[in-house]
Design an enzyme around this catalytic site. Structure first.
Site, PDB file in Angstrom:
ATOM      1  N   THR A  97       9.705 -16.121 -11.381  1.00 56.16           N
ATOM      2  CA  THR A  97      11.023 -15.629 -11.789  1.00 56.16           C
ATOM      3  C   THR A  97      11.936 -16.784 -12.219  1.00 56.16           C
ATOM      4  OG1 THR A  97      12.782 -14.113 -11.158  1.00 56.16           O
ATOM      5  CG2 THR A  97      12.042 -15.632  -9.454  1.00 56.16           C
ATOM      6  N   LYS A 156      14.862  -6.800 -28.453  1.00 59.49           N
ATOM      7  CA  LYS A 156      16.185  -6.630 -29.056  1.00 59.49           C
ATOM      8  C   LYS A 156      16.208  -6.795 -30.574  1.00 59.49           C
ATOM      9  CE  LYS A 156      19.197  -7.471 -25.207  1.00 59.49           C
ATOM     10  NZ  LYS A 156      18.692  -8.304 -24.142  1.00 59.49           N
ATOM     11  N   ASP A 170       8.529  -7.973 -25.021  1.00 60.45           N
ATOM     12  CA  ASP A 170       9.890  -8.127 -25.554  1.00 60.45           C
ATOM     13  C   ASP A 170      10.258  -9.590 -25.654  1.00 60.45           C
ATOM     14  OD1 ASP A 170      10.485  -8.523 -22.819  1.00 60.45           O
ATOM     15  OD2 ASP A 170      10.683  -6.345 -22.593  1.00 60.45           O
ATOM     16  N   MET A 221      21.809 -13.133 -15.739  1.00 56.55           N
ATOM     17  CA  MET A 221      22.633 -12.423 -16.731  1.00 56.55           C
ATOM     18  C   MET A 221      24.128 -12.610 -16.455  1.00 56.55           C
ATOM     19  SD  MET A 221      20.366  -8.918 -16.959  1.00 56.55           S
ATOM     20  CE  MET A 221      19.862  -8.843 -15.252  1.00 56.55           C
TER      21      MET A 221
END
Ligand code: SAH
Length: 266
Positions: free
Chosen positions: A129, A68, A46, A183
């Site tokens: 991460t 997306k 993705d 986020m």
């Protein structure tokens, strides 16, 4: 219901490897991740995984985009789980390539549940991460002796639906922790207000790192009292918010000129 090309189960089932692509720069994937990617027969990827990594795949590898740009909505999680199970049942060696680390806000849990429910063997290859990447590329330590010994990875996006308890920002404010907020940019002002209501000083330092480790990386440093202008121009880019004393502490390092920041707007 989603329709898939029907594939009859192979005599020997395939397997699935969830690989952390790392935060952005292509060379931050692990050596093991790169090796498995070279061997893969199918890759589901993705937007957060660097597209350059697909160049590692063999010419015959089937590359399936599940991000997306598919339309206004990304592929549903159910669709992705079905694709993984379906391709592996057909005997293929399948990679699920995810940005950062697959086990951190990466919906790996749903995929692992689907695979184990279908009896398909899987492996997980960890990745760097976003919090680690943002820390490394700004010289902001996530923990610092004498400053903070608690580290929190938290999502600023209420992604768990109604069944999930909302994040209690006021309680987090009392931990004297470094907060790594994933986020969180869209709700920054609201989150900052809650953290202040929970007892964090207005002057608590904040760093926002967009596109960490990419050449387009942008860093903004401010405080919890700053408004939405701190995020001007960053909308739509993946960004990590770091909150805590370590942000200020790292300014001492920069003042001592021991670290050169790449492409920063501070
Ligand atoms: N599994 C990923 C996180 C996926 S959630 C990981 O371990 O990093 C997506 C969020 O991660 C983004 O909204 C952003 O908050 C953060 N993120 C991902 N890549 C980033 C990057 N290069 N720079 C800053 N934040 C990033």
């Amino acid at each position: 219901m989603t329709n898939f090309p029907s594939t009859s189960p192979a005599e020997k089932p395939g397997r699935v490897v969830l690989i952390g692509a790392g935060p952005g720069a292509a060379d931050l994937i692990t050596v093991r991740g790169a090796r498995v990617l070279r061997e893969a027969e199918v890759v589901l990827y993705d937007d957060l995984a660097n597209a350059e990594l697909l160049d590692l795949c063999s010419a015959t590898c089937e590359k399936i985009y599940v991000g997306k740009r598919l339309g206004s909505h990304s592929a549903t999680q159910e669709h992705i789980c079905n694709l993984l199970v379906n391709r592996a049942r057909a005997g293929r060696y399948v990679v699920r390539l995810k940005g950062g680390d697959p086990m951190v806000f990466g919906r790996a849990g749903e995929e692992l549940l689907a695979l184990s429910g279908a009896g398909i063997p899987f492996e997980i290859v960890p990745g760097v991460t976003a919090a680690s990447a943002a820390s490394a590329s700004t010289a902001i330590p996530l923990t610092q002796r004498g400053v903070t010994s608690t580290l929190v990875f938290v999502t600023g996006h209420p992604c768990g639906g109604k069944s999930q308890t909302p994040v209690d920002w006021r309680t987090l404010a009392k931990l004297q922790a470094t907060l790594c907020i994933y986020m969180g940019t869209q709700r920054f002002v609201e989150i900052a207000r809650e953290l202040r209501a929970g007892g964090l000083a207005d002057t608590t330092s904040v760093a926002i790192v967009a596109g960490a480790t990419l050449s387009s990386q942008t860093v903004r440093v401010g405080t919890l009292a700053d408004g939405a202008e701190l995020l001007d121009g960053l909308q739509g880019r993946p960004a990590l918010i770091l909150v805590g004393e370590v942000v200020r502490w790292s300014e001492l390092v920069r003042a001592a000129d021991q670290f050169a920041l790449a492409s920063c707007e501070i």
